[in-house]
Design an enzyme around this catalytic site. Structure first.
Site, PDB file in Angstrom:
ATOM      1  CG  HIS A 225      -1.945   1.043   1.288  1.00 14.47           C
ATOM      2  ND1 HIS A 225      -1.668   2.391   1.218  1.00 14.47           N
ATOM      3  CD2 HIS A 225      -3.293   0.958   1.401  1.00 14.47           C
ATOM      4  CE1 HIS A 225      -2.786   3.083   1.286  1.00 14.47           C
ATOM      5  NE2 HIS A 225      -3.789   2.236   1.388  1.00 14.47           N
TER       6      HIS A 225
ATOM      7  CG  HIS B 262       1.444   5.950   9.692  1.00 15.79           C
ATOM      8  ND1 HIS B 262       0.911   7.103   9.143  1.00 15.79           N
ATOM      9  CD2 HIS B 262       2.777   6.034   9.505  1.00 15.79           C
ATOM     10  CE1 HIS B 262       1.894   7.831   8.637  1.00 15.79           C
ATOM     11  NE2 HIS B 262       3.033   7.216   8.845  1.00 15.79           N
TER      12      HIS B 262
ATOM     13  CD  GLU C 154      -2.009  10.776   9.602  1.00 16.54           C
ATOM     14  OE1 GLU C 154      -3.019  10.054   9.798  1.00 16.54           O
ATOM     15  OE2 GLU C 154      -0.920  10.320   9.234  1.00 16.54           O
TER      16      GLU C 154
ATOM     17  CE1 TYR D 114      -9.443   5.925   5.335  1.00 18.88           C
ATOM     18  CE2 TYR D 114      -9.247   5.471   7.686  1.00 18.88           C
ATOM     19  CZ  TYR D 114      -8.657   5.739   6.461  1.00 18.88           C
ATOM     20  OH  TYR D 114      -7.292   5.828   6.372  1.00 18.88           O
TER      21      TYR D 114
ATOM     22  CG  HIS E 104      -2.854   6.706  13.186  1.00 16.70           C
ATOM     23  ND1 HIS E 104      -1.731   7.416  13.519  1.00 16.70           N
ATOM     24  CD2 HIS E 104      -2.943   6.781  11.832  1.00 16.70           C
ATOM     25  CE1 HIS E 104      -1.169   7.914  12.433  1.00 16.70           C
ATOM     26  NE2 HIS E 104      -1.873   7.529  11.392  1.00 16.70           N
TER      27      HIS E 104
END
Length: 444
Positions: free
Chosen positions: A298, A341, A347, A356, A377
């Site tokens: 990704h 991450h 963010e 989402y 997160h």
């Protein structure tokens, strides 16, 4: 062409990003061959609106010449405005900005107001960084409104407004003409531009990133090539339109985070013609050309970058506006949702529509989340288990979604309102507590 917010717009738009546009609502209203003639056509006044320093390099210089019925200086003195008391523009420690916790934060949608509330009075600051007075950083606001602006007009001297509608269309009448904006679209109103907002659907809710610093621009594409992501031709700027109305009107200004009001005896949306490259625009997020992996892994979320505000450090932006639109996932032997991450950047996320793909539940349209610098997160427990067992030999389409992110280089500090509101989800951390231990040193 005149402004009428009682019905959808019929005029087209001017295509392109930061182009040198020229448009007139009356034939011959634009002076020929000069900006400030001794006498402008139709008895108009010539006025320049500068969005950058006079001496900014040509490629970054933004300004427009407006030909209007009265100059912008014609109004009564400003005085403090009593409404919209939940705005913040300075993000140092204060009563409005308490110490920033490292916790992951998530909010339910801002409720619709009970009392009649227009776009201005429906604003509330959730978070931000930097300083409007120092012209760096940003403020992140939400809006919830149920009434059109009536005989009142607004502008922000603090920054340009990136508006992301989530519910309800916005008919935005500006000095430059009209923008009709719906969910899945965004609008950008430059610093200083006066406007009014009508709500044709009654209720409206959405998000705003107020950019205090360098203007938003399209990112360089690098190895992607000459096309991709948000293409310049899809950005739309209004054609000139004006109203010649006199009466008892109100002009509201935002300066250094505070609102001020002034009586004005005419509509300030009286620009009959204009030319230049400093103007409002809108963009349909559904036109974004999404880039992704067709082999494995990704890629970093920078592939979803729509607009950026650059800093003085090459490769590091003050603000990134990123979207997560419908897209195909084809990577094999890959964990396809966004990975776990921790980020040096901070963010703030919102959701326009659907779900989402990293959160099975809890993150709903109109809601928001904040993951600050180095706060861990990623996907919740259910999403991780399903994605870890899915068949990656077949492509999968992520559909019925439109999430976005305001990412900044500096800490995004939630306001006192954001930390105290009933919409804050006290149990957000629980979505990761069910993540299982799979480690077995005897089995690879």
């Amino acid at each position: 062409m005149t402004l009428d917010l009682s019905k959808p717009a019929t005029a087209g738009y001017l295509s392109g990003f930061a182009n040198e546009f020229a448009t007139e609502a009356l034939p011959g209203a634009l002076p020929h061959g000069r900006n400030s003639p001794q006498r402008a056509p139709y008895g108009l006044y010539a006025e320049q609106l500068s969005g950058t320093a006079f001496t900014a390099p040509r490629g970054h210089n933004r300004r427009s010449w407006l030909y209007r019925i009265r100059p912008a200086a014609v109004h009564r003195p400003f005085e403090p405005y009593a409404g919209a008391q939940r705005l913040v523009s300075e993000f140092g420690d204060s009563a409005d900005v308490p110490p920033t916790p490292p916790n992951q934060l998530r909010w339910d949608p801002l409720p619709m107001p009970v009392e009649p509330t227009d776009f201005v009075d429906g604003l509330v600051t959730m978070a931000g960084n930097g300083s409007a007075a120092a012209m760096n950083g940003c403020a992140i606001h939400l809006y919830a409104a149920n009434r059109s602006m009536q005989d009142r007009f607004f502008y922000s001297a603090d920054g340009e407004l990136l508006i992301v509608p989530q519910q309800g269309r916005l008919f935005i009448a500006t000095e430059f003409g009209r923008l009709d904006v719906e969910p899945f679209e965004i609008a950008v109103i430059p610093r200083g531009v006066r406007f009014a907002v009508a709500l044709p659907d009654g209720n409206a809710r959405g998000y705003i990133c107020e950019n205090f610093g360098a203007l938003l621009r399209l990112p360089d594409l690098g190895p992607i090539g000459s096309n991709g992501l948000a293409n310049p031709r899809d950005f739309l700027t209004p054609q000139a339109a004006y109203e010649d109305r006199e009466g008892a009107f109100e002009l509201i200004a935002k300066l250094n985070g505070r609102l001020w009001r002034a009586d004005i005896g005419h509509s300030p949306l009286d620009v009959v013609a204009w030319h230049g490259n400093y103007a409002p625009y809108k963009y349909d997020l559904r036109l974004f050309n999404t880039i992704g992996s067709i082999s494995f892994d990704h890629p970093d979320p920078s592939i979803f970058l729509v607009l950026q505000a650059q800093s003085d450090t090459p490769g590091v932006d003050t603000i990134d506006f990123v979207i997560f639109p419908p897209r195909w996932l084809a990577a094999e032997d890959t964990f396809r949702p966004p990975w776990f991450h921790r980020n040096v950047a901070s963010e703030f996320m919102g959701l326009v529509h659907g779900a989402y793909d990293a959160k099975a539940e809890g993150f709903v349209p109109g809601g928001a989340s904040l993951h600050n610098c180095m706060s861990g997160h990623g996907p919740d427990a259910d999403t991780f288990e399903k994605a870890s067992a899915s068949d990656t030999t077949k492509p999968h389409k992520v559909d019925a979604t439109m999430a976005f992110m305001f990412e900044t280089r500096t800490l995004i500090r939630p306001t006192r309102y954001a930390l105290d509101t009933a919409q804050l989800q006290a149990d957000y951390f629980e979505c990761w507590q069910g993540i299982k231990k799979h480690f077995n040193p005897e089995q690879r």
